[in-house]
Design a protein around this motif. Sequence first.
Motif, PDB file in Angstrom:
ATOM      1  N   ARG A 160      -7.200 -21.928  -2.803  1.00 17.53           N
ATOM      2  CA  ARG A 160      -7.929 -23.145  -3.136  1.00 17.53           C
ATOM      3  C   ARG A 160      -7.738 -23.452  -4.606  1.00 17.53           C
ATOM      4  N   ALA A 161      -7.470 -24.680  -4.927  1.00 16.57           N
ATOM      5  CA  ALA A 161      -7.300 -25.064  -6.327  1.00 16.57           C
ATOM      6  C   ALA A 161      -8.534 -24.673  -7.125  1.00 16.57           C
ATOM      7  N   GLY A 162      -8.333 -23.965  -8.236  1.00 15.99           N
ATOM      8  CA  GLY A 162      -9.430 -23.496  -9.065  1.00 15.99           C
ATOM      9  C   GLY A 162      -9.912 -22.113  -8.720  1.00 15.99           C
ATOM     10  N   SER A 163      -9.440 -21.561  -7.609  1.00 13.58           N
ATOM     11  CA  SER A 163      -9.870 -20.228  -7.190  1.00 13.58           C
ATOM     12  C   SER A 163      -8.999 -19.159  -7.837  1.00 13.58           C
ATOM     13  N   ASP A 164      -9.575 -17.964  -7.996  1.00 10.59           N
ATOM     14  CA  ASP A 164      -8.845 -16.817  -8.532  1.00 10.59           C
ATOM     15  C   ASP A 164      -8.520 -15.801  -7.438  1.00 10.59           C
ATOM     16  N   THR A 165      -8.594 -16.235  -6.190  1.00 12.48           N
ATOM     17  CA  THR A 165      -8.236 -15.374  -5.059  1.00 12.48           C
ATOM     18  C   THR A 165      -7.041 -15.982  -4.355  1.00 12.48           C
ATOM     19  N   LEU A 166      -5.936 -15.236  -4.316  1.00 13.40           N
ATOM     20  CA  LEU A 166      -4.690 -15.737  -3.745  1.00 13.40           C
ATOM     21  C   LEU A 166      -4.380 -15.011  -2.444  1.00 13.40           C
ATOM     22  N   THR A 167      -3.694 -15.703  -1.542  1.00 14.05           N
ATOM     23  CA  THR A 167      -3.222 -15.086  -0.309  1.00 14.05           C
ATOM     24  C   THR A 167      -1.716 -15.242  -0.215  1.00 14.05           C
ATOM     25  N   ALA A 168      -1.093 -14.328   0.534  1.00 11.77           N
ATOM     26  CA  ALA A 168       0.350 -14.398   0.797  1.00 11.77           C
ATOM     27  C   ALA A 168       0.651 -13.549   2.015  1.00 11.77           C
ATOM     28  N   PRO A 169       1.572 -13.974   2.867  1.00 12.48           N
ATOM     29  CA  PRO A 169       1.957 -13.132   4.002  1.00 12.48           C
ATOM     30  C   PRO A 169       2.473 -11.779   3.520  1.00 12.48           C
ATOM     31  N   ALA A 170       2.098 -10.725   4.237  1.00 15.44           N
ATOM     32  CA  ALA A 170       2.593  -9.373   3.949  1.00 15.44           C
ATOM     33  C   ALA A 170       3.453  -8.946   5.129  1.00 15.44           C
ATOM     34  N   GLY A 171       4.600  -9.593   5.254  1.00 16.26           N
ATOM     35  CA  GLY A 171       5.400  -9.409   6.446  1.00 16.26           C
ATOM     36  C   GLY A 171       4.884 -10.285   7.567  1.00 16.26           C
ATOM     37  N   ASP A 172       5.111  -9.864   8.809  1.00 12.89           N
ATOM     38  CA  ASP A 172       4.758 -10.686   9.962  1.00 12.89           C
ATOM     39  C   ASP A 172       3.383 -10.396  10.541  1.00 12.89           C
ATOM     40  N   ARG A 173       2.744  -9.272  10.140  1.00  7.45           N
ATOM     41  CA  ARG A 173       1.526  -8.867  10.816  1.00  7.45           C
ATOM     42  C   ARG A 173       0.378  -8.509   9.866  1.00  7.45           C
ATOM     43  N   ALA A 174       0.432  -9.013   8.650  1.00 10.31           N
ATOM     44  CA  ALA A 174      -0.644  -8.743   7.694  1.00 10.31           C
ATOM     45  C   ALA A 174      -0.624  -9.802   6.603  1.00 10.31           C
ATOM     46  N   VAL A 175      -1.688  -9.830   5.814  1.00  8.18           N
ATOM     47  CA  VAL A 175      -1.819 -10.798   4.722  1.00  8.18           C
ATOM     48  C   VAL A 175      -2.272 -10.065   3.469  1.00  8.18           C
ATOM     49  N   TRP A 176      -1.635 -10.401   2.342  1.00  7.32           N
ATOM     50  CA  TRP A 176      -2.086  -9.907   1.043  1.00  7.32           C
ATOM     51  C   TRP A 176      -3.187 -10.809   0.509  1.00  7.32           C
ATOM     52  N   VAL A 177      -4.214 -10.199  -0.065  1.00  9.20           N
ATOM     53  CA  VAL A 177      -5.236 -10.927  -0.822  1.00  9.20           C
ATOM     54  C   VAL A 177      -5.206 -10.365  -2.243  1.00  9.20           C
ATOM     55  N   LEU A 178      -4.897 -11.218  -3.204  1.00 15.33           N
ATOM     56  CA  LEU A 178      -4.854 -10.809  -4.608  1.00 15.33           C
ATOM     57  C   LEU A 178      -6.079 -11.363  -5.323  1.00 15.33           C
ATOM     58  N   ASP A 179      -6.952 -10.458  -5.770  1.00 15.98           N
ATOM     59  CA  ASP A 179      -8.121 -10.832  -6.563  1.00 15.98           C
ATOM     60  C   ASP A 179      -7.709 -10.779  -8.029  1.00 15.98           C
ATOM     61  N   VAL A 180      -7.480 -11.954  -8.612  1.00 14.93           N
ATOM     62  CA  VAL A 180      -6.990 -12.008  -9.987  1.00 14.93           C
ATOM     63  C   VAL A 180      -8.046 -11.532 -10.967  1.00 14.93           C
ATOM     64  N   THR A 181      -9.319 -11.754 -10.653  1.00 17.30           N
ATOM     65  CA  THR A 181     -10.400 -11.315 -11.540  1.00 17.30           C
ATOM     66  C   THR A 181     -10.443  -9.796 -11.644  1.00 17.30           C
ATOM     67  N   ASP A 182     -10.374  -9.125 -10.491  1.00 22.10           N
ATOM     68  CA  ASP A 182     -10.445  -7.658 -10.470  1.00 22.10           C
ATOM     69  C   ASP A 182      -9.084  -6.995 -10.595  1.00 22.10           C
ATOM     70  N   ARG A 183      -8.022  -7.810 -10.575  1.00 22.33           N
ATOM     71  CA  ARG A 183      -6.636  -7.285 -10.675  1.00 22.33           C
ATOM     72  C   ARG A 183      -6.341  -6.314  -9.532  1.00 22.33           C
ATOM     73  N   THR A 184      -6.691  -6.698  -8.312  1.00 24.75           N
ATOM     74  CA  THR A 184      -6.474  -5.816  -7.171  1.00 24.75           C
ATOM     75  C   THR A 184      -5.797  -6.549  -6.022  1.00 24.75           C
ATOM     76  N   TRP A 185      -4.955  -5.787  -5.297  1.00 26.75           N
ATOM     77  CA  TRP A 185      -4.339  -6.258  -4.070  1.00 26.75           C
ATOM     78  C   TRP A 185      -5.052  -5.620  -2.872  1.00 26.75           C
ATOM     79  N   THR A 186      -5.287  -6.408  -1.819  1.00 23.90           N
ATOM     80  CA  THR A 186      -5.808  -5.883  -0.565  1.00 23.90           C
ATOM     81  C   THR A 186      -4.908  -6.353   0.566  1.00 23.90           C
ATOM     82  N   ARG A 187      -4.434  -5.400   1.365  1.00 20.87           N
ATOM     83  CA  ARG A 187      -3.603  -5.747   2.518  1.00 20.87           C
ATOM     84  C   ARG A 187      -4.489  -5.779   3.756  1.00 20.87           C
ATOM     85  N   VAL A 188      -4.561  -6.942   4.398  1.00 19.88           N
ATOM     86  CA  VAL A 188      -5.419  -7.127   5.570  1.00 19.88           C
ATOM     87  C   VAL A 188      -4.541  -7.179   6.821  1.00 19.88           C
TER      88      VAL A 188
END
Length: 414
Positions: free
Chosen positions: A283-311
């Motif tokens: 979302r524009a203005g948000s500090d939480t990014l998403t990106a595909p992590a291959g075909d069966r998962a999604v990355w969530v990047l919390d820019v504030t906490d500097r952490t990656w989470t694979r869902v």
Amino acid sequence: MSARIPARRATAARTPAALLAAALLVTGCSAQDDDASAPSSSPSATTPHGYVEGAKESAEQQSRLLLNDPGTGNTRVLDLITGTTHKVSGTKDTARLTTDGRFGFLHTADGTRVLDAGSWMVDHGDHVHYYRAAIRAVGDLPAGSGAQVRSDAAVTAVTDEDGRTALYDRTALEKGRTGSPTTLPGTHTAAVVPYAEHLLALTDDGEGTAELTVYDRDGKRVATPGARCEDPSGDAVTRRGVVLGCADGALLVREDDGEFTAERIPYDGDVPAKERATAFHHRAGSDTLTAPAGDRAVWVLDVTDRTWTRVPTGPVVAANTAGEGSPLLVLQTDGSLHGYDIATGKHLTRTERLLEDATAQGGTGPVIEVDRSRAYLNDPEGRRVYEIDYNDNLRIARTFDLDIEPALMVETGR
């Protein structure tokens, strides 16, 4: 076009955003009452704060969806405030459709067509201005389907497939013309990103990686923060800086009092090339990014906490999130939209099957656009767009029936 609203809860689609924006305008700004569809009079000696000639300022985000059917070239702008659809000049064989929040860029093999969707916002940090104006075609840029376009309030940077970057005056685009660009020296390995009145670029260092370089708007190199990025792909502008995707994670580039720094946000361990984050959505203005992590998962990047989470999600077609406190939205190949907790990865809810054909082909297919209160999902085969209240168990708030197959979609007004 018709908008179908479920009878069980036909509430206004924008109430939370409207209240927030109205409060911001009351505390920090003066809104305009001039009609965006008519020529604006010249500002008086007491020009209100935030005045934009030819535009109408509103207390509410003026969201519009730009939609394109590459097969026929049919192009529409769906006004999400009024629910009306506007026909605009068509663009056939569109490979990709991108936006900088106001302008739509329809990328074809022969060039990039620029369309002013007539809705945008200006973020002043402590308050926001929302504007609406007439929709109009601007012109064509001599950059093909592989071009990457990034903008700020003053400049639009267009990086072609060979890494050459042309800089266009944003003011000229706002007046309905492309103008004559200047050229940034050298070539670059990823999109050039305007940021903090400068330009961020990644330049091949000759050793298989790219070096971060900062230029001023005249193309003069002013800083080299000493950061390198292997296999750069993907970028996003957040309130905390610019995120650049790299093989080992991301670089967060920030500016403070004229000084530029780059901080590495690495993955937690080695990540195979096919599972790396290469395209960010948020979302524009948000500090939480998403990106595909291959075909069966999604990355969530919390820019504030500097952490990656694979869902782990199962087969992913599209993903996005509004950020902290909101679910991760994932369209899966079963045609339904799923919601996950972005912190824990827990599956929260899902809709019924919304799309009969939930597949993406090349740069076309279903996407999820997110703003402050709603998400939008295009259904090309069904010739419709769904509006989803992601804070209400993924409730379908409205369904917009269209006269085209909206294989490409972006949201403006953000």
